[in-house]
Design an enzyme around this catalytic site. Structure first.
Site, PDB file in Angstrom:
ATOM      1  N   HIS A 116     -53.221  15.505 -60.485  1.00 51.15           N
ATOM      2  CA  HIS A 116     -52.341  14.608 -59.726  1.00 51.15           C
ATOM      3  C   HIS A 116     -51.373  15.434 -58.895  1.00 51.15           C
ATOM      4  O   HIS A 116     -51.204  16.635 -59.125  1.00 51.15           O
ATOM      5  CB  HIS A 116     -51.610  13.634 -60.643  1.00 51.15           C
ATOM      6  CG  HIS A 116     -50.609  14.265 -61.594  1.00 51.15           C
ATOM      7  ND1 HIS A 116     -50.957  15.208 -62.542  1.00 51.15           N
ATOM      8  CD2 HIS A 116     -49.266  14.066 -61.741  1.00 51.15           C
ATOM      9  CE1 HIS A 116     -49.866  15.545 -63.227  1.00 51.15           C
ATOM     10  NE2 HIS A 116     -48.835  14.880 -62.758  1.00 51.15           N
TER      11      HIS A 116
ATOM     12  N   ASP B 120     -45.576  20.349 -60.302  1.00 50.29           N
ATOM     13  CA  ASP B 120     -45.939  21.315 -61.343  1.00 50.29           C
ATOM     14  C   ASP B 120     -47.453  21.443 -61.511  1.00 50.29           C
ATOM     15  O   ASP B 120     -47.930  22.299 -62.262  1.00 50.29           O
ATOM     16  CB  ASP B 120     -45.248  20.990 -62.686  1.00 50.29           C
ATOM     17  CG  ASP B 120     -45.437  19.554 -63.155  1.00 50.29           C
ATOM     18  OD1 ASP B 120     -45.603  18.665 -62.299  1.00 50.29           O
ATOM     19  OD2 ASP B 120     -45.432  19.323 -64.376  1.00 50.29           O
ATOM     20  N   HIS B 121     -48.218  20.609 -60.786  1.00 48.91           N
ATOM     21  CA  HIS B 121     -49.682  20.670 -60.873  1.00 48.91           C
ATOM     22  C   HIS B 121     -50.350  21.029 -59.545  1.00 48.91           C
ATOM     23  O   HIS B 121     -51.565  21.209 -59.503  1.00 48.91           O
ATOM     24  CB  HIS B 121     -50.234  19.337 -61.373  1.00 48.91           C
ATOM     25  CG  HIS B 121     -49.692  18.948 -62.715  1.00 48.91           C
ATOM     26  ND1 HIS B 121     -50.389  19.125 -63.885  1.00 48.91           N
ATOM     27  CD2 HIS B 121     -48.478  18.452 -63.066  1.00 48.91           C
ATOM     28  CE1 HIS B 121     -49.642  18.738 -64.908  1.00 48.91           C
ATOM     29  NE2 HIS B 121     -48.476  18.319 -64.441  1.00 48.91           N
TER      30      HIS B 121
ATOM     31  N   HIS C 280     -50.108   7.457 -65.930  1.00 49.60           N
ATOM     32  CA  HIS C 280     -48.963   8.279 -65.544  1.00 49.60           C
ATOM     33  C   HIS C 280     -48.236   7.547 -64.422  1.00 49.60           C
ATOM     34  O   HIS C 280     -48.688   6.499 -63.974  1.00 49.60           O
ATOM     35  CB  HIS C 280     -49.481   9.672 -65.113  1.00 49.60           C
ATOM     36  CG  HIS C 280     -48.439  10.725 -64.998  1.00 49.60           C
ATOM     37  ND1 HIS C 280     -47.421  10.888 -65.907  1.00 49.60           N
ATOM     38  CD2 HIS C 280     -48.244  11.709 -64.058  1.00 49.60           C
ATOM     39  CE1 HIS C 280     -46.663  11.915 -65.540  1.00 49.60           C
ATOM     40  NE2 HIS C 280     -47.140  12.429 -64.420  1.00 49.60           N
TER      41      HIS C 280
ATOM     42  N   HIS D 183     -47.962  22.342 -71.268  1.00 51.24           N
ATOM     43  CA  HIS D 183     -47.112  21.454 -70.459  1.00 51.24           C
ATOM     44  C   HIS D 183     -45.872  21.047 -71.256  1.00 51.24           C
ATOM     45  O   HIS D 183     -45.565  19.880 -71.433  1.00 51.24           O
ATOM     46  CB  HIS D 183     -47.941  20.223 -70.019  1.00 51.24           C
ATOM     47  CG  HIS D 183     -47.296  19.387 -68.950  1.00 51.24           C
ATOM     48  ND1 HIS D 183     -46.395  18.377 -69.224  1.00 51.24           N
ATOM     49  CD2 HIS D 183     -47.416  19.406 -67.598  1.00 51.24           C
ATOM     50  CE1 HIS D 183     -46.005  17.796 -68.097  1.00 51.24           C
ATOM     51  NE2 HIS D 183     -46.610  18.406 -67.094  1.00 51.24           N
TER      52      HIS D 183
HETATM   53 ZN   LIG Z   1     -46.591  17.636 -65.135  1.00 51.74          ZN
HETATM   54 ZN   LIG Z   2     -46.853  14.427 -63.600  1.00 47.46          ZN
END
Ligand SMILES: [Zn+2]
Ligand SMILES: [Zn+2]
Length: 311
Positions: free
Chosen positions: A63, A67-68, A140, A261
Site C-alpha cells: 500500500h 513507510d512502505h 487498513h 513493523h
Molecule cells: Zn506501515
Molecule cells: Zn499503513
C-alpha cells in the site's frame, strides 16, 4: 541458483528510529528475486546488506503509506543507473496509480529502467519462476494487499525405490514424463515433494484474508505493530498485535514466523516475542534490520531430517 532466503532491510512502522529503518524485505527464491515494500532508505539498506538491484525481478508494494513506498524513487533510479538488463515488474494497489506515477517520476534522471507496472486488484495472480504470486485485500485505512507465493506441489524420485524396480538411466526420465513405465507407476518410486509457500502480510486489522494468505506458509512475514495493551487502538487503525500475528501463525500451520513493523512507542522489543510465544510454539523471528532468515528446509527433505536430528 538454489537459495531461498529473506533479507530484512527495515522493520519500523511509520517513522525510522535509531535502530530500525522504514520497511524493506528482499526475498531471494532461487532465481526469482523480489523486493517487498521499499520504505525510505531502502537503497542504502541494500548496500549495507551487500545486495545489488541487478538481480531484482519484481517489486511488490502492499500500500502507499510512506513507510512502505517512499523508497521506490531511489530503487527505480538505481535500477536505471545500474542498467538492470531485464524487465522488473512492479505490483501495487490499482487504486494507488497516482501515487505510483509520482514516485516513478519523483525527480529528474536519465531513465533507461525497463519497469513493467502490473497493478493489483482482487483476484490478482501472476505466474513467476518460483510459482504463483497472488494477492488479497487487507483491512487498513487505505487500499492494501497482502501477497502469497506458492510453489506447486511435485514429487521427487527415490533412488532406492528406482533400484528395487530395476529402473535406471533414460527410463527414469520417461517415467517422470509419462507417470508409468510398464507396470511401475510414478507413485511407487517417488515421494511427494510439497511446494513451499511464502506469505507477506503488512498493515491490516485481523480479517479472513490474513488467514487465507498465511495458510500453510513455510515463512510468514507479518506486521506486529502493537502489544496487547494497545489492542483496541490496533483494531481501530487497522493493525495487528504481536499476539494476534502469532495466533494467525498457529491457526494457519505456519512454520517460521517473522514479526516486524514495530511501533516506536515501545522501548523493549522483546515484549513482542513474549506475547507471541504464548500463542505460537513454532519458530519465531523478531525481525531486526539486515537480518537474514532462511526459508526453512522443505518438509520431508533430507535437509529437514538433518535439522530435526540436531534438535
Ligand atoms: Zn506501515
Ligand atoms: Zn499503513
Amino acid at each position: 541458483m538454489t537459495m531461498r532466503q529473506l533479507t530484512v532491510l527495515g522493520t519500523a512502522s511509520q517513522v525510522p528510529t535509531r535502530h530500525r529503518n522504514h520497511n524493506g524485505y528482499l526475498l531471494r527464491w532461487d532465481d526469482e528475486v523480489m523486493l517487498f515494500d521499499p520504505g525510505e532508505g531502502t537503497q542504502r539498506q541494500m548496500l549495507l546488506a551487500g545486495l545489488a538491484v541487478t538481480p531484482l525481478r519484481r517489486i511488490c508494494v502492499t500500500h502507499f503509506h510512506g513507510d512502505h513506498a517512499l523508497g521506490l524513487p531511489g530503487i527505480i533510479q538505481r535500477i536505471s543507473l545500474d542498467k538492470v538488463p531485464h524487465p522488473v515488474e512492479v505490483h501495487y494497489p490499482a487504486g494507488g496509480q497516482e501515487f505510483f506515477d509520482r514516485l516513478r517520476h519523483a525527480t529528474s534522471f536519465y531513465d533507461v529502467a525497463d519497469l513493467q507496472p502490473v497493478p493489483v486488484s482482487d483476484g490478482f495472480r501472476v505466474e513467476t519462476s518460483a510459482g504463483a504470486l497472488t494477492a488479497l485485500p487487507l483491512r487498513h485505512s487505505i487500499e492494501t494487499y497482502g501477497y502469497r507465493l506458492a510453489e506447486p506441489d511435485s514429487h521427487r524420485m527415490v533412488p532406492s525405490l528406482l533400484a528395487a524396480h530395476g529402473i535406471a538411466g533414460p527410463a527414469i526420465g520417461e517415467l517422470q514424463r509419462t507417470g508409468r513405465l510398464g507396470r511401475v507407476t510414478l507413485e511407487q518410486v517417488s515421494a511427494p515433494r510439497p511446494g513451499q509457500r511464502f506469505a507477506f502480510v503488512m498493515d491490516t486489522g485481523l480479517c479472513d484474508n490474513v488467514f487465507h494468505l498465511a495458510e500453510g506458509a513455510d515463512l510468514l512475514v507479518i506486521e506486529s505493530t502493537f502489544l496487547a495493551e494497545d489492542a483496541a487502538m490496533a483494531a481501530q487503525v487497522g493493525h495487528l498485535t504481536a499476539g494476534q500475528a502469532a495466533s494467525v501463525a498457529r491457526q494457519s500451520g505456519v512454520r517460521t514466523l517473522v514479526l516486524t513493523h514495530f511501533s516506536q512507542r515501545y522501548a523493549d522489543s522483546t515484549r513482542f516475542l513474549d506475547e507471541a510465544r504464548v500463542e505460537f510454539n513454532g519458530d519465531i523471528v523478531l525481525a531486526e534490520d539486515l537480518l537474514r532468515v532462511p526459508v526453512p528446509p522443505r518438509l520431508g527433505s533430507s535437509d529437514e531430517r538433518a535439522s530435526a536430528s540436531r534438535r
